[in-house]
Write a protein that holds these residues in place. Structure first.
Motif, PDB file in Angstrom:
ATOM      1  N   THR A   1     -11.524  -4.234 -21.885  1.00 54.22           N
ATOM      2  CA  THR A   1     -12.553  -4.708 -22.805  1.00 54.22           C
ATOM      3  C   THR A   1     -11.960  -5.633 -23.866  1.00 54.22           C
ATOM      4  OG1 THR A   1     -12.270  -2.764 -24.227  1.00 54.22           O
ATOM      5  CG2 THR A   1     -13.952  -2.635 -22.505  1.00 54.22           C
ATOM      6  N   LEU A   2     -12.762  -6.603 -24.284  1.00 57.67           N
ATOM      7  CA  LEU A   2     -12.385  -7.531 -25.351  1.00 57.67           C
ATOM      8  C   LEU A   2     -13.123  -7.135 -26.617  1.00 57.67           C
ATOM      9  CD1 LEU A   2     -12.593 -10.901 -23.387  1.00 57.67           C
ATOM     10  CD2 LEU A   2     -10.513  -9.909 -24.342  1.00 57.67           C
ATOM     11  N   ASN A   3     -12.393  -7.025 -27.718  1.00 60.29           N
ATOM     12  CA  ASN A   3     -12.985  -6.605 -28.982  1.00 60.29           C
ATOM     13  C   ASN A   3     -12.484  -7.483 -30.116  1.00 60.29           C
ATOM     14  OD1 ASN A   3     -14.078  -3.783 -27.998  1.00 60.29           O
ATOM     15  ND2 ASN A   3     -11.950  -3.857 -27.342  1.00 60.29           N
ATOM     16  N   GLY A   4     -13.228  -7.507 -31.207  1.00 57.04           N
ATOM     17  CA  GLY A   4     -12.768  -8.170 -32.419  1.00 57.04           C
ATOM     18  C   GLY A   4     -13.381  -9.539 -32.671  1.00 57.04           C
ATOM     19  N   PRO A   5     -13.371  -9.954 -33.932  1.00 60.90           N
ATOM     20  CA  PRO A   5     -13.983 -11.223 -34.328  1.00 60.90           C
ATOM     21  C   PRO A   5     -13.292 -12.456 -33.767  1.00 60.90           C
ATOM     22  CG  PRO A   5     -12.708 -10.284 -36.136  1.00 60.90           C
ATOM     23  CD  PRO A   5     -12.778  -9.242 -35.072  1.00 60.90           C
ATOM     24  N   GLY A   6     -12.069 -12.315 -33.326  1.00 53.28           N
ATOM     25  CA  GLY A   6     -11.363 -13.460 -32.775  1.00 53.28           C
ATOM     26  C   GLY A   6     -11.982 -13.971 -31.489  1.00 53.28           C
ATOM     27  N   LEU A   7     -12.709 -13.095 -30.773  1.00 52.81           N
ATOM     28  CA  LEU A   7     -13.333 -13.517 -29.522  1.00 52.81           C
ATOM     29  C   LEU A   7     -14.393 -14.584 -29.786  1.00 52.81           C
ATOM     30  CD1 LEU A   7     -13.716 -13.259 -26.501  1.00 52.81           C
ATOM     31  CD2 LEU A   7     -15.286 -11.343 -26.919  1.00 52.81           C
ATOM     32  N   GLU A   8     -15.204 -14.376 -30.812  1.00 49.83           N
ATOM     33  CA  GLU A   8     -16.230 -15.366 -31.160  1.00 49.83           C
ATOM     34  C   GLU A   8     -15.587 -16.692 -31.570  1.00 49.83           C
ATOM     35  OE1 GLU A   8     -20.014 -16.029 -34.245  1.00 49.83           O
ATOM     36  OE2 GLU A   8     -18.880 -14.150 -34.255  1.00 49.83           O
ATOM     37  N   ALA A   9     -14.507 -16.605 -32.344  1.00 53.49           N
ATOM     38  CA  ALA A   9     -13.807 -17.816 -32.768  1.00 53.49           C
ATOM     39  C   ALA A   9     -13.230 -18.566 -31.570  1.00 53.49           C
ATOM     40  CB  ALA A   9     -12.691 -17.458 -33.750  1.00 53.49           C
ATOM     41  N   LEU A  10     -12.735 -17.810 -30.603  1.00 52.46           N
ATOM     42  CA  LEU A  10     -12.160 -18.430 -29.417  1.00 52.46           C
ATOM     43  C   LEU A  10     -13.247 -19.079 -28.565  1.00 52.46           C
ATOM     44  CD1 LEU A  10      -9.366 -18.759 -28.130  1.00 52.46           C
ATOM     45  CD2 LEU A  10      -9.799 -16.678 -26.821  1.00 52.46           C
ATOM     46  N   GLU A  11     -14.391 -18.428 -28.464  1.00 57.11           N
ATOM     47  CA  GLU A  11     -15.507 -19.003 -27.722  1.00 57.11           C
ATOM     48  C   GLU A  11     -15.976 -20.305 -28.367  1.00 57.11           C
ATOM     49  OE1 GLU A  11     -16.762 -18.270 -24.943  1.00 57.11           O
ATOM     50  OE2 GLU A  11     -16.560 -16.136 -24.506  1.00 57.11           O
ATOM     51  N   LYS A  12     -16.065 -20.320 -29.689  1.00 57.26           N
ATOM     52  CA  LYS A  12     -16.470 -21.538 -30.397  1.00 57.26           C
ATOM     53  C   LYS A  12     -15.475 -22.656 -30.159  1.00 57.26           C
ATOM     54  CE  LYS A  12     -19.113 -19.396 -34.162  1.00 57.26           C
ATOM     55  NZ  LYS A  12     -19.186 -19.154 -35.635  1.00 57.26           N
ATOM     56  N   ALA A  13     -14.196 -22.313 -30.162  1.00 66.79           N
ATOM     57  CA  ALA A  13     -13.169 -23.320 -29.919  1.00 66.79           C
ATOM     58  C   ALA A  13     -13.306 -23.899 -28.514  1.00 66.79           C
ATOM     59  CB  ALA A  13     -11.778 -22.707 -30.114  1.00 66.79           C
ATOM     60  N   ARG A  14     -13.600 -23.057 -27.539  1.00 71.29           N
ATOM     61  CA  ARG A  14     -13.752 -23.540 -26.168  1.00 71.29           C
ATOM     62  C   ARG A  14     -14.941 -24.488 -26.047  1.00 71.29           C
ATOM     63  NH1 ARG A  14     -14.171 -19.626 -20.929  1.00 71.29           N
ATOM     64  NH2 ARG A  14     -15.758 -18.578 -22.209  1.00 71.29           N
ATOM     65  N   VAL A  15     -16.049 -24.127 -26.665  1.00 69.34           N
ATOM     66  CA  VAL A  15     -17.255 -24.969 -26.593  1.00 69.34           C
ATOM     67  C   VAL A  15     -17.018 -26.330 -27.228  1.00 69.34           C
ATOM     68  CG1 VAL A  15     -19.635 -25.208 -27.412  1.00 69.34           C
ATOM     69  CG2 VAL A  15     -18.849 -23.020 -26.465  1.00 69.34           C
ATOM     70  N   SER A  16     -16.296 -26.330 -28.367  1.00 72.06           N
ATOM     71  CA  SER A  16     -16.050 -27.584 -29.088  1.00 72.06           C
ATOM     72  C   SER A  16     -14.792 -28.302 -28.607  1.00 72.06           C
ATOM     73  CB  SER A  16     -15.930 -27.300 -30.582  1.00 72.06           C
ATOM     74  OG  SER A  16     -14.811 -26.465 -30.850  1.00 72.06           O
ATOM     75  N   LYS A  17     -14.140 -27.735 -27.561  1.00 74.39           N
ATOM     76  CA  LYS A  17     -12.897 -28.302 -27.010  1.00 74.39           C
ATOM     77  C   LYS A  17     -11.774 -28.356 -28.044  1.00 74.39           C
ATOM     78  CE  LYS A  17     -15.293 -31.038 -23.501  1.00 74.39           C
ATOM     79  NZ  LYS A  17     -15.128 -29.969 -22.495  1.00 74.39           N
ATOM     80  N   GLN A  18     -11.814 -27.396 -28.974  1.00 69.81           N
ATOM     81  CA  GLN A  18     -10.737 -27.262 -29.951  1.00 69.81           C
ATOM     82  C   GLN A  18      -9.630 -26.411 -29.346  1.00 69.81           C
ATOM     83  OE1 GLN A  18     -11.818 -25.028 -33.440  1.00 69.81           O
ATOM     84  NE2 GLN A  18      -9.953 -25.551 -34.569  1.00 69.81           N
ATOM     85  N   SER A  19      -8.396 -26.776 -29.577  1.00 72.40           N
ATOM     86  CA  SER A  19      -7.282 -25.989 -29.054  1.00 72.40           C
ATOM     87  C   SER A  19      -7.175 -24.663 -29.810  1.00 72.40           C
ATOM     88  CB  SER A  19      -5.974 -26.770 -29.155  1.00 72.40           C
ATOM     89  OG  SER A  19      -5.744 -27.194 -30.484  1.00 72.40           O
ATOM     90  N   ALA A  20      -6.512 -23.699 -29.183  1.00 71.85           N
ATOM     91  CA  ALA A  20      -6.357 -22.373 -29.787  1.00 71.85           C
ATOM     92  C   ALA A  20      -4.974 -21.835 -29.452  1.00 71.85           C
ATOM     93  CB  ALA A  20      -7.437 -21.418 -29.285  1.00 71.85           C
ATOM     94  N   ILE A  21      -4.470 -20.980 -30.335  1.00 71.84           N
ATOM     95  CA  ILE A  21      -3.178 -20.337 -30.115  1.00 71.84           C
ATOM     96  C   ILE A  21      -3.354 -18.836 -30.308  1.00 71.84           C
ATOM     97  CG2 ILE A  21      -0.772 -20.162 -30.832  1.00 71.84           C
ATOM     98  CD1 ILE A  21      -0.949 -23.011 -31.873  1.00 71.84           C
ATOM     99  N   LEU A  22      -3.083 -18.083 -29.248  1.00 74.68           N
ATOM    100  CA  LEU A  22      -3.131 -16.627 -29.293  1.00 74.68           C
ATOM    101  C   LEU A  22      -1.721 -16.121 -29.562  1.00 74.68           C
ATOM    102  CD1 LEU A  22      -5.354 -16.010 -26.138  1.00 74.68           C
ATOM    103  CD2 LEU A  22      -6.083 -15.915 -28.529  1.00 74.68           C
ATOM    104  N   VAL A  23      -1.566 -15.329 -30.604  1.00 73.98           N
ATOM    105  CA  VAL A  23      -0.234 -14.882 -31.017  1.00 73.98           C
ATOM    106  C   VAL A  23      -0.143 -13.363 -30.935  1.00 73.98           C
ATOM    107  CG1 VAL A  23       1.503 -14.911 -32.834  1.00 73.98           C
ATOM    108  CG2 VAL A  23      -0.046 -16.864 -32.568  1.00 73.98           C
ATOM    109  N   SER A  24       0.909 -12.884 -30.286  1.00 73.89           N
ATOM    110  CA  SER A  24       1.133 -11.450 -30.183  1.00 73.89           C
ATOM    111  C   SER A  24       2.624 -11.178 -30.287  1.00 73.89           C
ATOM    112  CB  SER A  24       0.559 -10.918 -28.857  1.00 73.89           C
ATOM    113  OG  SER A  24       0.516  -9.503 -28.865  1.00 73.89           O
ATOM    114  N   GLY A  25       3.000  -9.958 -29.947  1.00 76.99           N
ATOM    115  CA  GLY A  25       4.403  -9.567 -29.941  1.00 76.99           C
ATOM    116  C   GLY A  25       4.677  -8.727 -28.709  1.00 76.99           C
ATOM    117  N   HIS A  26       5.884  -8.216 -28.585  1.00 81.03           N
ATOM    118  CA  HIS A  26       6.247  -7.330 -27.485  1.00 81.03           C
ATOM    119  C   HIS A  26       5.669  -5.948 -27.784  1.00 81.03           C
ATOM    120  CE1 HIS A  26       9.069 -10.650 -26.961  1.00 81.03           C
ATOM    121  NE2 HIS A  26       9.160 -10.276 -25.705  1.00 81.03           N
TER     122      HIS A  26
END
Length: 305
Positions: A113-138
């Motif tokens: 499952t996908l959760n959190g407000p970042g999903l909406e931000a990522l969807e908006k970026a995809r629609v507007s063709k804005q680049s995105a960077i997903l950052v995580s760790g080990h």
């Protein structure tokens, strides 16, 4: 896990290492081949057990975990510290076997499952063709995010650091390429391809929790931790939304939950990167056994490791 989409995987160095590298490579291949004879859930449990009871003591991982914990959490309960010296390698072992079981691993990722407000931000970026960077760790199993987002139709790519053992590196890259492509080798060529991809509106996945000698002297768990500013610098330069993301292992040890946090507010590269460190620290404190405490993360803090 730094990623990028150019529909082509950058070639790893040709295997030309010494005999011992070749020997180690075939030893690992044989172990993996044997493990693939058993069902996936049992395979993952065996992998966790093997790293916990065999690899960790032999490789000195338990000692390194204690050193790191003593440095950043000197008042940690001794019982909890000893638990972590075994639980951390177990999570690492599970993660490694998952990555080398791409077929079954992809099925797990698809139903995560996908959760959190970042999903909406990522969807908006995809629609507007804005680049995105997903950052995580080990943390947890970081590649669950990449696999899930690709399955959801996002154009995600990654930059990887080649392993010292060229024989194993080739095998590793070919295996994780089945989880999702493309992957780009860290270096001048790979970085150039990554930037081209990002400028075209792609989504990049990056891990930022390793010691970087040329990084900025930021903090992690209250101690100096040299941290690469590249994720924030790329976000600022190419107007990319910067989203902390985590795949958290669930109690059954097999499934995950993905959390996409609020995008990091625009500021200086140092401020944005510190926000990423703080985000990861919060997640680690909530699930102490899911971060790779084996890393030599705090060299600048005087750790003897």
């Amino acid at each position: 896990m730094s990623q990028e989409n150019l529909h082509e995987t950058t070639a790893a160095p040709k295997p030309d290492g010494p005999f011992r590298d070749r020997l180690l490579f075939w030893f690992i291949r044989i172990i993996l081949a044997v493990l693939h004879l058993v069902p996936y859930p049992l395979r993952i449990r065996i992998g966790g057990w093997f790293f916990k009871h065999i690899v960790a003591p032999v490789a000195g991982y338990r000692r390194r975990i204690r050193v790191n914990l003593d440095l950043v959490l000197p008042n940690i309960d001794p019982v909890e510290k000893e638990r972590l010296t075994r639980a951390v390698p177990e999570n690492f072992g599970r993660t490694m076997i998952e990555l080398f079981s791409p077929g079954e691993f992809l099925e797990i990722a698809r139903k995560t499952t996908l959760n959190g407000p970042g999903l909406e931000a990522l969807e908006k970026a995809r629609v507007s063709k804005q680049s995105a960077i997903l950052v995580s760790g080990h943390f947890g199993n970081y590649d669950v995010v990449r696999a899930k987002m690709i399955d959801q139709g996002f154009d995600v790519g990654g930059l990887y650091r080649p392993m010292k053992n060229a024989f194993f590196n080739d095998y590793y890259v070919s295996t994780i390429s089945k989880i999702g492509q493309p992957l780009f080798q860290r270096g001048r060529r790979g970085m150039a391809q990554m930037v081209k991809f990002l400028r075209s509106g792609g989504t990049l996945a990056i891990l930022i929790d390793q010691h970087m000698g040329q990084g900025a002297p930021l903090t992690f768990f209250g101690q100096p931790a040299q941290t690469a500013l590249s994720a924030a610098q790329l976000a600022l330069k190419y107007n990319a939304v910067l989203i902390p993301c985590y795949a958290i292992r669930q109690e059954d040890g097999l499934n995950f939950r993905i959390e996409l946090e609020e995008p990091v507010p625009i500021g200086s590269a140092e401020e944005m990167t510190q926000a990423l460190n703080d985000s990861l620290e919060k997640r680690v404190r909530e699930n102490m056994d899911q971060w790779l405490w084996i890393h030599r993360r705090w060299k600048a803090a005087g750790s003897p490791e």
